[in-house]
Design a protein around this motif. Sequence first.
Motif, PDB file in Angstrom:
ATOM      1  N   ILE A   1     -54.171  31.597 -43.616  1.00 42.76           N
ATOM      2  CA  ILE A   1     -53.532  32.481 -43.212  1.00 42.76           C
ATOM      3  C   ILE A   1     -54.242  33.999 -43.828  1.00 42.76           C
ATOM      4  O   ILE A   1     -53.454  34.747 -43.862  1.00 42.76           O
ATOM      5  CB  ILE A   1     -52.052  32.732 -43.748  1.00 42.76           C
ATOM      6  CG1 ILE A   1     -51.774  32.616 -44.927  1.00 42.76           C
ATOM      7  CG2 ILE A   1     -51.306  31.556 -42.675  1.00 42.76           C
ATOM      8  CD1 ILE A   1     -50.307  32.783 -45.264  1.00 42.76           C
ATOM      9  N   GLY A   2     -55.384  33.724 -44.269  1.00 40.88           N
ATOM     10  CA  GLY A   2     -56.163  34.955 -44.472  1.00 40.88           C
ATOM     11  C   GLY A   2     -56.549  35.103 -46.088  1.00 40.88           C
ATOM     12  O   GLY A   2     -57.378  35.989 -46.424  1.00 40.88           O
ATOM     13  N   GLY A   3     -55.723  34.414 -46.718  1.00 40.60           N
ATOM     14  CA  GLY A   3     -56.050  34.463 -48.232  1.00 40.60           C
ATOM     15  C   GLY A   3     -56.815  33.706 -48.695  1.00 40.60           C
ATOM     16  O   GLY A   3     -57.713  32.768 -48.024  1.00 40.60           O
ATOM     17  N   GLU A   4     -57.247  33.437 -50.197  1.00 36.66           N
ATOM     18  CA  GLU A   4     -57.953  32.249 -50.620  1.00 36.66           C
ATOM     19  C   GLU A   4     -57.362  31.324 -51.058  1.00 36.66           C
ATOM     20  O   GLU A   4     -56.173  31.515 -51.463  1.00 36.66           O
ATOM     21  CB  GLU A   4     -58.767  32.936 -51.770  1.00 36.66           C
ATOM     22  CG  GLU A   4     -59.792  32.217 -52.437  1.00 36.66           C
ATOM     23  CD  GLU A   4     -60.593  32.756 -53.650  1.00 36.66           C
ATOM     24  OE1 GLU A   4     -61.220  31.928 -54.416  1.00 36.66           O
ATOM     25  OE2 GLU A   4     -60.108  33.827 -53.834  1.00 36.66           O
TER      26      GLU A   4
ATOM     27  N   LEU B   1     -47.095  36.386 -51.225  1.00 38.05           N
ATOM     28  CA  LEU B   1     -46.757  35.274 -50.847  1.00 38.05           C
ATOM     29  C   LEU B   1     -46.808  34.140 -51.710  1.00 38.05           C
ATOM     30  O   LEU B   1     -46.238  32.965 -51.541  1.00 38.05           O
ATOM     31  CB  LEU B   1     -48.007  34.796 -49.863  1.00 38.05           C
ATOM     32  CG  LEU B   1     -47.946  33.583 -49.043  1.00 38.05           C
ATOM     33  CD1 LEU B   1     -46.898  33.147 -48.233  1.00 38.05           C
ATOM     34  CD2 LEU B   1     -49.292  33.508 -48.312  1.00 38.05           C
ATOM     35  N   ASP B   2     -47.645  34.115 -52.844  1.00 28.37           N
ATOM     36  CA  ASP B   2     -47.991  33.239 -53.655  1.00 28.37           C
ATOM     37  C   ASP B   2     -46.747  32.505 -54.520  1.00 28.37           C
ATOM     38  O   ASP B   2     -46.511  31.258 -54.465  1.00 28.37           O
ATOM     39  CB  ASP B   2     -48.676  33.738 -54.862  1.00 28.37           C
ATOM     40  CG  ASP B   2     -50.128  33.963 -54.316  1.00 28.37           C
ATOM     41  OD1 ASP B   2     -50.447  33.478 -53.327  1.00 28.37           O
ATOM     42  OD2 ASP B   2     -50.822  34.618 -54.681  1.00 28.37           O
TER      43      ASP B   2
ATOM     44  N   ALA C   1     -41.781  29.656 -45.634  1.00 30.84           N
ATOM     45  CA  ALA C   1     -41.938  30.468 -47.042  1.00 30.84           C
ATOM     46  C   ALA C   1     -42.739  31.578 -46.717  1.00 30.84           C
ATOM     47  O   ALA C   1     -42.504  32.755 -47.332  1.00 30.84           O
ATOM     48  CB  ALA C   1     -42.635  29.569 -48.189  1.00 30.84           C
ATOM     49  N   ALA C   2     -43.685  31.664 -45.867  1.00 29.22           N
ATOM     50  CA  ALA C   2     -44.561  32.827 -45.658  1.00 29.22           C
ATOM     51  C   ALA C   2     -43.676  33.998 -44.957  1.00 29.22           C
ATOM     52  O   ALA C   2     -43.889  34.873 -45.140  1.00 29.22           O
ATOM     53  CB  ALA C   2     -46.030  32.591 -44.779  1.00 29.22           C
ATOM     54  N   SER C   3     -42.967  33.529 -44.217  1.00 24.14           N
ATOM     55  CA  SER C   3     -41.824  34.470 -43.237  1.00 24.14           C
ATOM     56  C   SER C   3     -41.066  35.178 -44.479  1.00 24.14           C
ATOM     57  O   SER C   3     -40.926  36.585 -43.979  1.00 24.14           O
ATOM     58  CB  SER C   3     -41.225  33.924 -42.320  1.00 24.14           C
ATOM     59  OG  SER C   3     -42.073  33.252 -41.169  1.00 24.14           O
ATOM     60  N   LEU C   4     -40.424  34.456 -45.227  1.00 24.46           N
ATOM     61  CA  LEU C   4     -39.615  34.971 -46.295  1.00 24.46           C
ATOM     62  C   LEU C   4     -40.314  35.902 -47.022  1.00 24.46           C
ATOM     63  O   LEU C   4     -39.889  36.996 -47.299  1.00 24.46           O
ATOM     64  CB  LEU C   4     -39.019  33.897 -47.218  1.00 24.46           C
ATOM     65  CG  LEU C   4     -37.849  33.092 -46.582  1.00 24.46           C
ATOM     66  CD1 LEU C   4     -37.561  31.876 -47.486  1.00 24.46           C
ATOM     67  CD2 LEU C   4     -36.622  34.054 -46.484  1.00 24.46           C
TER      68      LEU C   4
ATOM     69  N   PRO D   1     -50.287  15.364 -52.161  1.00 25.85           N
ATOM     70  CA  PRO D   1     -50.678  16.072 -50.914  1.00 25.85           C
ATOM     71  C   PRO D   1     -49.972  17.160 -50.722  1.00 25.85           C
ATOM     72  O   PRO D   1     -50.738  18.229 -50.181  1.00 25.85           O
ATOM     73  CB  PRO D   1     -50.022  15.022 -49.929  1.00 25.85           C
ATOM     74  CG  PRO D   1     -50.533  13.726 -50.643  1.00 25.85           C
ATOM     75  CD  PRO D   1     -50.002  13.909 -52.142  1.00 25.85           C
ATOM     76  N   PRO D   2     -48.802  17.434 -51.226  1.00 26.42           N
ATOM     77  CA  PRO D   2     -48.039  18.769 -50.890  1.00 26.42           C
ATOM     78  C   PRO D   2     -48.853  20.180 -51.689  1.00 26.42           C
ATOM     79  O   PRO D   2     -49.016  21.280 -51.101  1.00 26.42           O
ATOM     80  CB  PRO D   2     -46.691  18.931 -51.531  1.00 26.42           C
ATOM     81  CG  PRO D   2     -46.375  17.553 -51.468  1.00 26.42           C
ATOM     82  CD  PRO D   2     -47.334  16.600 -51.714  1.00 26.42           C
ATOM     83  N   ASN D   3     -49.609  19.732 -52.786  1.00 25.83           N
ATOM     84  CA  ASN D   3     -50.523  20.886 -53.463  1.00 25.83           C
ATOM     85  C   ASN D   3     -51.614  21.064 -52.426  1.00 25.83           C
ATOM     86  O   ASN D   3     -52.024  22.196 -52.357  1.00 25.83           O
ATOM     87  CB  ASN D   3     -50.859  20.318 -54.732  1.00 25.83           C
ATOM     88  CG  ASN D   3     -49.598  20.529 -55.766  1.00 25.83           C
ATOM     89  OD1 ASN D   3     -48.490  20.617 -55.614  1.00 25.83           O
ATOM     90  ND2 ASN D   3     -50.085  20.066 -56.907  1.00 25.83           N
ATOM     91  N   ILE D   4     -52.409  19.821 -52.009  1.00 28.80           N
ATOM     92  CA  ILE D   4     -53.478  20.317 -50.920  1.00 28.80           C
ATOM     93  C   ILE D   4     -53.097  21.105 -49.751  1.00 28.80           C
ATOM     94  O   ILE D   4     -53.765  21.828 -49.440  1.00 28.80           O
ATOM     95  CB  ILE D   4     -54.015  18.944 -50.741  1.00 28.80           C
ATOM     96  CG1 ILE D   4     -54.598  18.341 -52.179  1.00 28.80           C
ATOM     97  CG2 ILE D   4     -55.205  18.873 -49.793  1.00 28.80           C
ATOM     98  CD1 ILE D   4     -54.851  16.678 -51.779  1.00 28.80           C
ATOM     99  N   ILE D   5     -51.857  20.685 -49.337  1.00 28.62           N
ATOM    100  CA  ILE D   5     -51.495  21.338 -48.157  1.00 28.62           C
ATOM    101  C   ILE D   5     -50.915  22.763 -48.232  1.00 28.62           C
ATOM    102  O   ILE D   5     -51.503  23.590 -47.516  1.00 28.62           O
ATOM    103  CB  ILE D   5     -50.197  20.730 -47.661  1.00 28.62           C
ATOM    104  CG1 ILE D   5     -50.488  19.193 -46.999  1.00 28.62           C
ATOM    105  CG2 ILE D   5     -49.223  21.574 -46.484  1.00 28.62           C
ATOM    106  CD1 ILE D   5     -49.146  18.259 -46.925  1.00 28.62           C
ATOM    107  N   ILE D   6     -50.416  23.243 -49.342  1.00 30.74           N
ATOM    108  CA  ILE D   6     -50.120  24.469 -49.740  1.00 30.74           C
ATOM    109  C   ILE D   6     -51.277  25.111 -49.957  1.00 30.74           C
ATOM    110  O   ILE D   6     -51.472  26.456 -49.595  1.00 30.74           O
ATOM    111  CB  ILE D   6     -49.021  24.502 -51.053  1.00 30.74           C
ATOM    112  CG1 ILE D   6     -47.949  24.043 -50.405  1.00 30.74           C
ATOM    113  CG2 ILE D   6     -49.088  26.005 -51.290  1.00 30.74           C
ATOM    114  CD1 ILE D   6     -47.110  24.737 -49.229  1.00 30.74           C
ATOM    115  N   ALA D   7     -52.432  24.736 -50.726  1.00 29.66           N
ATOM    116  CA  ALA D   7     -53.552  25.526 -51.114  1.00 29.66           C
ATOM    117  C   ALA D   7     -54.151  26.033 -49.629  1.00 29.66           C
ATOM    118  O   ALA D   7     -54.840  26.811 -49.417  1.00 29.66           O
ATOM    119  CB  ALA D   7     -54.366  24.533 -51.958  1.00 29.66           C
ATOM    120  N   SER D   8     -54.255  24.955 -48.742  1.00 30.18           N
ATOM    121  CA  SER D   8     -54.933  24.975 -47.439  1.00 30.18           C
ATOM    122  C   SER D   8     -54.246  25.961 -46.899  1.00 30.18           C
ATOM    123  O   SER D   8     -54.850  26.666 -46.080  1.00 30.18           O
ATOM    124  CB  SER D   8     -55.249  23.888 -46.715  1.00 30.18           C
ATOM    125  OG  SER D   8     -55.892  22.763 -47.455  1.00 30.18           O
TER     126      SER D   8
END
Length: 614
Positions: free
Chosen positions: A166-169, A551-552, A540-543, A154-161
Motif C-alpha cells: 500500500i505504498g510503504g516499505e 498505519l504501523d 486496520a488500514a482503514s481505521l 504467516p501473519p507476520n509475513i502477510i502484514i509485512a507484505s
Amino acid sequence: MADSTQVFLVLGATLVAFVWGRFRYDLVALAALLASVLLGLVPTGEAFLGFGHPAVITVAAVLVLSRGFERSGLVDLIAEQALRVGDRLILQMLVLTGTVLVLSGVMNNVGALALMLPVAIRMAREHDSPPSLLLMPLAFGSLLGGLTTLIGTPPNIIIASYRGSIGGEAFGMFAFFPVGASVALAGLAFIVLAGWRLVPQRAGKASLDAMFDTAHYLVELHVPEGGKAVGWSLRDLHQALEETIPVLAVVRGDKRHAGHAFHGTLREDDILLVEAGPEEMKLIEDKAGLVVGPEPPAGESSEEDAADRETKPGHGRTTDKGRPAPVDTEGLQLVEAVVRNDSMMIHRTVTQLRLHNQFGLHLVAVARDGGRLNQRLRDIRFRAGDVLLLQGGEGEIGESLTTLGCLPLASRNLTLGQPRMLVASVAIFAVAVIAMVLDLLPSAVALTGAALVSMMVGVLSLREAYQAIDGPVIVLLGAMIPVGQALETSGGAGLIADALLALGSEWPVVATLAGLFVICTVLSNVVNNAAAALLMAPIAASLAEGFEASLDPFLMVVAISASCAFLTPIGHQSNTLVMGPGGYRFGDYWKLGLPLSVLVMAVAIPLILLVWPL
C-alpha cells in the motif's frame, strides 16, 4: 446489490464453512475466490495473482528451510540436550517451551513443534508425568515464538507484505522483535510460573502407553493341521474375514516375520500375532479356523506344559482369568503418529486409503480425545488430531507418514539423528538474514535463494523440499489474498472501519486498538490465523486512515493478535496436533488460553505504542 454487500456475503459464507470444518480450509478459500470472480468482485485476469504474491513465496521458502534445519540435525542436537533436564516439572517445561519458542522464531512454528513433540512425550514417559502438562505449553510456546521475527509465522509475513503493497516499505526481518520478543518472554514466564496449573491433568487417559495398551489386545493364534487358513496369504485372510484385523507378526519355527513384510503363505503350526478383541477373535476362529495358541497332542498335556505355555512367547499364553497374557512386541517396529489438519487421511477410511497396499503400513489402533476407539478399524473415518498406532518398515515408514500427512510422535524407542550438513544449513540461513537486514534483497528473494542453495549443496533433496511445502496453506494464502483485496476495493473494509470509528469516537485510540485486538483474536481462534490476518489488515488500514494516525501500530496489533489462537484446538495446527497425544478436550484450551491472551494484549499494546507511536 452493492459490491460491499456481496463481499460480506461471500466472507460470511466462508467463515461459516471454516468454523463448520466439513471441508478443508484450502477448498473453502478456493471456493471463496471463484465466487468472488463470478460475482465480478475480483477481475478474471487477477484471480490467481495471489499465488505469485511475495507472502506466498516467502511462506513456501520458510517451510523448505525449516525442513533443512531438521535434516541437517540442528534440532536433533538441541533436542538431545533438552532430554538431560532432570525430573523437575517446571524445569522440563521451561526447557521444552523455551526451546520451541526460540526455534519458532527462525523456522515454521508447526515444524518447530513437530520436532520437539517426540522429545516432550519421551520426557513425560521417562519421568512418569502426564503428557498433558507439557504438550499444551509446548503448543502455545510455538505460537509465542512465531511473534519474534518476520518468518516466524504467516501473519507476520502477510502484514509485512501488506505494508509494502500500500505504498510503504515492508517490515524487515527483525521489525517484529522488540514487541514480539517481549510478549513471548512474558508469556513464557506466565506459563512456567503459574499458567501450567490451569492445564488439565489427563494422567491415565492421556498417556500413549495407556491409550495403546496392546497387552490387552494382542493374542497369538495357531494355524492347526488341516485348518482353513493353510496356504492362505495374509491378504487372503483379510478378504475371508472382510475385516482389516492387523497381523503384526508371523512366527514360523524360531523366526518371526513382521506382518507388513510377510508375503508368503501360511503353513501348519504357524503362529500369528494378531491385534484383536473378543469379537474379532470369534470372527477369526469361525471364518479362518485359527485357534488361540497351539494345542498339545492328546494325552501329552501336563501341569509342566501348561506352566511352560504361560511363560514362553509365541505359545498362546493366558492369565488365570482366561485373558490373553502380555505378548513380547520387541522388534515389531510400532510407531505412534498424529493426523495433521492437512492430512489426506481426514474423512477417509483405511480401506479407501489402501494403507497397506499403497503405503506398506498396518493400522493397529486409533485413539481419539485421549481414549482408544473400540470400533472396527475399517469403519473409522480419520479426523485431525487422531493418534494412530502403526506398523511398517523402519526405512519406509517416515516417508509414508509424510505423504499421508501424519506427524510421528515417538517410536517405541525414540532415537535422535546425528547432525548432517549442520554448518552449511546455518551458514546459508545466516547469509539470507544478513541480505534481508541490509536491504540487499527482499525477503522473498533472499529466502527463496537460501532454499535453492540448500537443495543444491545437499542439505535436503528436491523431493524432501517439495514435501516440506504445505500445499493447503499455500492454496489458502493464494486464494484469500485477492478476496482480502476485494474487501478493500469494494469499500467493505471502510464500512467496518467506519462502524468501529463511530463506536469508539468518544474513546481514546488505544481503546480502539484493544477492540481490534479482541476481534482479530476471536477470528483467529475459529479460522486459520493467516486468513484472519488477510481479512483484518485492510480494516486496520482503514481505521488508521480514519483516525489520521500512523498505519504501523494498527498493523502490528493485527500481526500479534492473529497469532493468539490460544482458545480453541482448531485455531492453529499446533493446538490440534497436541490434542490427541495430550488427551485434551475442546474446552480445555481456554482455561490457560484466555488468561494468556489477556496477558499478551496487556503487554503488547503499550509496547506497540512505544515502538510504533501513533
